[in-house]
Design a protein around this motif. Structure first.
Motif, PDB file in Angstrom:
ATOM      1  N   ARG A 329      41.670 -18.697 -42.478  1.00 36.50           N
ATOM      2  CA  ARG A 329      42.802 -18.588 -43.300  1.00 36.50           C
ATOM      3  C   ARG A 329      43.029 -19.324 -44.279  1.00 36.50           C
ATOM      4  NH1 ARG A 329      46.487 -19.949 -39.545  1.00 36.50           N
ATOM      5  NH2 ARG A 329      44.848 -20.516 -37.845  1.00 36.50           N
ATOM      6  N   ASN A 330      43.860 -18.868 -45.432  1.00 33.77           N
ATOM      7  CA  ASN A 330      43.644 -19.744 -46.782  1.00 33.77           C
ATOM      8  C   ASN A 330      44.389 -21.008 -46.550  1.00 33.77           C
ATOM      9  OD1 ASN A 330      42.848 -17.570 -48.130  1.00 33.77           O
ATOM     10  ND2 ASN A 330      44.706 -16.792 -48.964  1.00 33.77           N
ATOM     11  N   GLY A 331      45.528 -21.118 -45.932  1.00 33.90           N
ATOM     12  CA  GLY A 331      46.050 -22.569 -45.849  1.00 33.90           C
ATOM     13  C   GLY A 331      47.347 -22.601 -46.528  1.00 33.90           C
ATOM     14  N   VAL A 332      47.268 -23.470 -47.881  1.00 29.44           N
ATOM     15  CA  VAL A 332      48.832 -23.704 -48.568  1.00 29.44           C
ATOM     16  C   VAL A 332      49.344 -22.153 -49.025  1.00 29.44           C
ATOM     17  CG1 VAL A 332      49.689 -25.065 -50.284  1.00 29.44           C
ATOM     18  CG2 VAL A 332      47.812 -26.266 -48.815  1.00 29.44           C
ATOM     19  N   ASP A 333      50.565 -22.087 -48.833  1.00 32.15           N
ATOM     20  CA  ASP A 333      51.105 -21.262 -49.568  1.00 32.15           C
ATOM     21  C   ASP A 333      52.108 -21.397 -50.480  1.00 32.15           C
ATOM     22  OD1 ASP A 333      50.608 -19.082 -47.223  1.00 32.15           O
ATOM     23  OD2 ASP A 333      51.792 -20.552 -46.022  1.00 32.15           O
ATOM     24  N   VAL A 334      52.783 -22.429 -50.633  1.00 31.77           N
ATOM     25  CA  VAL A 334      53.551 -22.798 -51.832  1.00 31.77           C
ATOM     26  C   VAL A 334      53.268 -24.567 -51.955  1.00 31.77           C
ATOM     27  CG1 VAL A 334      54.941 -20.986 -52.047  1.00 31.77           C
ATOM     28  CG2 VAL A 334      55.544 -23.143 -50.521  1.00 31.77           C
ATOM     29  N   ILE A 335      53.674 -25.104 -52.962  1.00 29.44           N
ATOM     30  CA  ILE A 335      53.901 -26.655 -53.039  1.00 29.44           C
ATOM     31  C   ILE A 335      55.254 -26.784 -53.360  1.00 29.44           C
ATOM     32  CG2 ILE A 335      51.615 -27.091 -53.845  1.00 29.44           C
ATOM     33  CD1 ILE A 335      52.241 -27.122 -56.635  1.00 29.44           C
ATOM     34  N   ALA A 336      55.899 -28.304 -53.034  1.00 25.15           N
ATOM     35  CA  ALA A 336      57.204 -28.473 -53.337  1.00 25.15           C
ATOM     36  C   ALA A 336      57.354 -29.860 -53.838  1.00 25.15           C
ATOM     37  CB  ALA A 336      58.095 -28.122 -52.281  1.00 25.15           C
ATOM     38  N   PRO A 337      58.057 -30.328 -54.454  1.00 27.50           N
ATOM     39  CA  PRO A 337      58.398 -31.817 -54.821  1.00 27.50           C
ATOM     40  C   PRO A 337      58.025 -32.807 -53.341  1.00 27.50           C
ATOM     41  CG  PRO A 337      60.232 -30.545 -55.805  1.00 27.50           C
ATOM     42  CD  PRO A 337      59.598 -29.615 -54.802  1.00 27.50           C
ATOM     43  N   ALA A 338      57.187 -33.616 -53.705  1.00 29.15           N
ATOM     44  CA  ALA A 338      57.104 -34.582 -52.446  1.00 29.15           C
ATOM     45  C   ALA A 338      58.134 -35.732 -52.377  1.00 29.15           C
ATOM     46  CB  ALA A 338      55.576 -35.261 -52.815  1.00 29.15           C
ATOM     47  N   SER A 339      58.765 -36.112 -53.715  1.00 23.03           N
ATOM     48  CA  SER A 339      59.847 -37.089 -53.395  1.00 23.03           C
ATOM     49  C   SER A 339      60.913 -36.733 -54.189  1.00 23.03           C
ATOM     50  CB  SER A 339      59.257 -38.346 -54.043  1.00 23.03           C
ATOM     51  OG  SER A 339      58.450 -38.099 -55.574  1.00 23.03           O
ATOM     52  N   PRO A 340      61.879 -35.646 -53.362  1.00 29.44           N
ATOM     53  CA  PRO A 340      63.008 -35.281 -54.153  1.00 29.44           C
ATOM     54  C   PRO A 340      63.900 -36.575 -54.433  1.00 29.44           C
ATOM     55  CG  PRO A 340      62.392 -33.990 -52.390  1.00 29.44           C
ATOM     56  CD  PRO A 340      61.629 -35.177 -52.392  1.00 29.44           C
ATOM     57  N   THR A 341      64.782 -36.291 -55.859  1.00 35.74           N
ATOM     58  CA  THR A 341      65.530 -37.483 -56.066  1.00 35.74           C
ATOM     59  C   THR A 341      66.855 -37.604 -55.214  1.00 35.74           C
ATOM     60  OG1 THR A 341      64.767 -37.260 -58.442  1.00 35.74           O
ATOM     61  CG2 THR A 341      66.790 -38.183 -58.028  1.00 35.74           C
ATOM     62  N   MET A 342      66.782 -38.615 -54.711  1.00 34.83           N
ATOM     63  CA  MET A 342      68.090 -38.962 -53.766  1.00 34.83           C
ATOM     64  C   MET A 342      68.118 -40.520 -53.415  1.00 34.83           C
ATOM     65  SD  MET A 342      66.799 -37.025 -50.320  1.00 34.83           S
ATOM     66  CE  MET A 342      66.314 -35.778 -51.185  1.00 34.83           C
ATOM     67  N   GLY A 344      67.611 -43.178 -54.629  1.00 39.48           N
ATOM     68  CA  GLY A 344      66.722 -44.096 -55.085  1.00 39.48           C
ATOM     69  C   GLY A 344      65.676 -44.234 -53.929  1.00 39.48           C
ATOM     70  N   ASP A 345      65.485 -43.336 -52.848  1.00 37.52           N
ATOM     71  CA  ASP A 345      64.458 -43.466 -52.228  1.00 37.52           C
ATOM     72  C   ASP A 345      62.934 -43.319 -52.751  1.00 37.52           C
ATOM     73  OD1 ASP A 345      62.683 -43.056 -49.727  1.00 37.52           O
ATOM     74  OD2 ASP A 345      64.442 -42.608 -48.541  1.00 37.52           O
ATOM     75  N   THR A 346      62.052 -44.213 -52.454  1.00 38.24           N
ATOM     76  CA  THR A 346      60.781 -44.042 -53.188  1.00 38.24           C
ATOM     77  C   THR A 346      59.653 -43.359 -52.035  1.00 38.24           C
ATOM     78  OG1 THR A 346      60.017 -46.220 -52.201  1.00 38.24           O
ATOM     79  CG2 THR A 346      61.330 -46.080 -54.395  1.00 38.24           C
ATOM     80  N   ARG A 347      60.142 -42.793 -51.034  1.00 40.28           N
ATOM     81  CA  ARG A 347      58.912 -42.010 -50.212  1.00 40.28           C
ATOM     82  C   ARG A 347      58.435 -40.964 -50.894  1.00 40.28           C
ATOM     83  NH1 ARG A 347      63.067 -43.717 -46.386  1.00 40.28           N
ATOM     84  NH2 ARG A 347      62.415 -45.070 -44.735  1.00 40.28           N
ATOM     85  N   SER A 348      57.294 -40.507 -50.496  1.00 47.03           N
ATOM     86  CA  SER A 348      56.498 -39.387 -50.833  1.00 47.03           C
ATOM     87  C   SER A 348      55.681 -38.897 -49.939  1.00 47.03           C
ATOM     88  CB  SER A 348      56.061 -39.562 -52.132  1.00 47.03           C
ATOM     89  OG  SER A 348      54.763 -40.481 -52.354  1.00 47.03           O
ATOM     90  N   GLY A 349      55.426 -37.660 -49.813  1.00 44.02           N
ATOM     91  CA  GLY A 349      54.487 -37.075 -49.134  1.00 44.02           C
ATOM     92  C   GLY A 349      54.698 -35.653 -48.623  1.00 44.02           C
ATOM     93  N   THR A 350      53.861 -34.772 -47.748  1.00 47.10           N
ATOM     94  CA  THR A 350      53.904 -33.535 -47.643  1.00 47.10           C
ATOM     95  C   THR A 350      55.238 -33.171 -46.828  1.00 47.10           C
ATOM     96  OG1 THR A 350      52.234 -33.489 -45.966  1.00 47.10           O
ATOM     97  CG2 THR A 350      51.612 -32.921 -48.072  1.00 47.10           C
ATOM     98  N   SER A 351      55.552 -34.327 -45.894  1.00 44.32           N
ATOM     99  CA  SER A 351      56.873 -34.089 -45.115  1.00 44.32           C
ATOM    100  C   SER A 351      57.917 -33.798 -45.753  1.00 44.32           C
ATOM    101  CB  SER A 351      56.843 -35.499 -44.084  1.00 44.32           C
ATOM    102  OG  SER A 351      55.769 -35.386 -43.333  1.00 44.32           O
ATOM    103  N   TYR A 352      58.226 -34.211 -46.901  1.00 47.73           N
ATOM    104  CA  TYR A 352      59.318 -34.100 -47.536  1.00 47.73           C
ATOM    105  C   TYR A 352      59.215 -32.805 -48.640  1.00 47.73           C
ATOM    106  CZ  TYR A 352      59.226 -38.968 -46.254  1.00 47.73           C
ATOM    107  OH  TYR A 352      59.241 -40.041 -45.476  1.00 47.73           O
ATOM    108  N   ALA A 353      58.025 -32.441 -49.106  1.00 49.37           N
ATOM    109  CA  ALA A 353      57.837 -31.085 -49.636  1.00 49.37           C
ATOM    110  C   ALA A 353      58.263 -30.258 -48.818  1.00 49.37           C
ATOM    111  CB  ALA A 353      56.252 -31.221 -50.021  1.00 49.37           C
ATOM    112  N   ALA A 354      57.605 -30.210 -47.403  1.00 50.36           N
ATOM    113  CA  ALA A 354      58.289 -29.276 -46.493  1.00 50.36           C
ATOM    114  C   ALA A 354      59.648 -29.287 -46.385  1.00 50.36           C
ATOM    115  CB  ALA A 354      57.344 -29.542 -45.068  1.00 50.36           C
ATOM    116  N   ALA A 355      60.230 -30.141 -46.166  1.00 50.36           N
ATOM    117  CA  ALA A 355      61.981 -30.316 -46.192  1.00 50.36           C
ATOM    118  C   ALA A 355      62.500 -29.883 -47.397  1.00 50.36           C
ATOM    119  CB  ALA A 355      62.129 -32.017 -45.800  1.00 50.36           C
TER     120      ALA A 355
END
Length: 415
Positions: A329-342, A344-355
């Motif tokens: 199966r293909n895998g990735v369907d879409v991408i999204a920002p990995a560190s949305p502005t909120m 001043g949080d500096t975390r990034s990753g696919t968890s936050y893209a999924a959120a």
């Protein structure tokens, strides 16, 4: 024309996509589009127009737990529960990951209501999914990773994820494994051992902080393998079976001296054709492979898989997992920002893209309360901003999630 109206009108620029993640899509005629400017929040215009995620519930399952005292989303929590012996929601205060995921969802969809589930092991994870199903949660986001899975969706926890996705919008992070991944066949060098290689070059593990975590999984299930870390011809760590989810795998979780190590797999004396997978979460593989680096539960059938997008650089970071799955199966369907502005949080990753994508899904459902999971996924895909090669591609999927266009897409289907 207002910015919101212009973005809604732009839906006509995106070629329609059909089906689920297993379908390969023909290239579009139009060139890749320009991504939104860094720092822009395309969902704010929807909020002003009254599309806020109202009457939509979002479930979040996260092993780190959640802050229920000082976080800005606490008024949005309908219910919260910890699954597992001794597991607590607060997790001793070490809950930054789950807290940021929840903040991301409610930033994008401020009037959505949350079901929060902390969990211990994979049995507890399945219990959390059953809790979401019993409460008819509309959208569930999975910002977590399970290693040592074959990648074909057969593990018990992954089958439970697929069952939930039949009636629920399930958004799964593609995982942060990226190039810390290797997949190949078992062909012993001599005797019954094989040095892991990629194109003839050894795949080595770089250890800098003294701790190394590696997983080896394989199919079919009736074969047996183990692996070792080797340095200067000497074995420094040997794997042990990890029976957490009824799938064959071995794990090394050990303290070793910093440096470079080769990986040697012990198995049958003859080549078997068996597909082996080596994963190094939180580490680095030299000569690893990015291809087929999705991490469960993103390998479950029926989920919407979200990769990371670095808005500042306009790229998909190399840590973002990609397909295909072990069963093609293909895998990735879409991408999204990995560190949305909120905040001043500096975390990034696919968890936050999924959120982020889960928040957009809540906006889509609040705009069309009759939309089913397939329609929500299709709206995200057909409205995504195509940033890679024209059409679907392994790294970008259908493109970058765009909330006004997704809302317009689901509304156009309902007309």
């Amino acid at each position: 024309m207002s910015r919101l109206a212009a973005l809604l009108a732009a839906i006509g620029l995106v070629s329609a996509a059909v089906g689920g993640a297993v379908v390969l899509h023909a290239p579009a005629e139009t060139p890749p589009e320009e991504p939104p400017l860094y720092g822009t929040a395309d969902y704010t215009g929807l909020h002003e127009a009254g599309v806020t995620g109202e009457n939509v519930t979002v479930g979040i399952v996260d092993p780190s737990g959640f802050d229920l005292q000082g976080a800005g989303y606490t008024d949005s929590v309908l219910a919260a529960q910890a699954f597992g012996d001794g597991k607590t929601l607060a997790n001793g205060g070490t809950n930054g990951h789950g807290t940021t995921v929840a903040e991301t969802v409610t930033t994008v969809a401020p009037d959505s209501e949350l079901y929060l589930a902390a969990f211990g092991d994979e049995s507890d994870y399945r219990d959390a999914l059953a809790w979401f199903a019993a409460n008819d949660v509309d959208v569930v986001v999975l910002p977590t990773s399970f290693y040592g899975k074959s990648g074909d969706g057969t593990a018990r926890s992954i089958r439970a994820t697929s069952r939930l996705a039949r009636d629920t919008v399930v958004i799964a992070a593609s995982g942060n494994l990226g190039e810390s991944n290797w997949r190949g066949g078992y062909v012993p060098d001599e005797g019954s051992t094989m040095t892991v290689r990629n194109g003839g070059d050894p795949v080595t593990v770089e250890v800098s902080n003294g701790r190394v975590r590696l997983w080896l999984s394989w199919t079919p299930v009736d074969e047996r393998y183990r692996f070792r870390l080797v340095r200067n011809g000497s074995t420094v760590a040997t794997s042990e079976p990890y029976p957490g989810d009824s799938v064959p795998n071995h794990r090394i979780d050990a303290e070793v001296a910093g440096g470079t190590y080769e990986v040697v797999i012990d198995g049958p004396a003859n080549a078997t054709g068996t597909t082996l997978r080596l994963e190094a979460p939180g580490g680095r593989l030299e000569n690893g492979q990015r291809e087929a680096s999705l991490v469960a539960p993103a390998t479950a059938r029926g989920v919407t898989v979200v990769g990371a997008y670095d808005a500042e650089n306009g790229t998909v970071p190399t840590y973002s997992g990609v397909g295909p799955t072990a069963d093609g199966r293909n895998g990735v369907d879409v991408i999204a920002p990995a560190s949305p502005t909120m905040g001043g949080d500096t975390r990034s990753g696919t968890s936050y893209a999924a959120a982020y994508a889960a928040g957009v899904s809540a906006l889509v459902m609040s705009a069309d309360g009759s939309a089913d999971p397939t329609e929500v996924e299709r709206a995200l895909e057909r409205s995504a901003v195509d940033l890679g090669p024209p059409g679907w591609d392994a790294e970008n999927g259908h493109g970058l999630v765009d909330s006004p266009r997704a809302v317009a897409a689901v509304r156009s289907e309902g007309d």
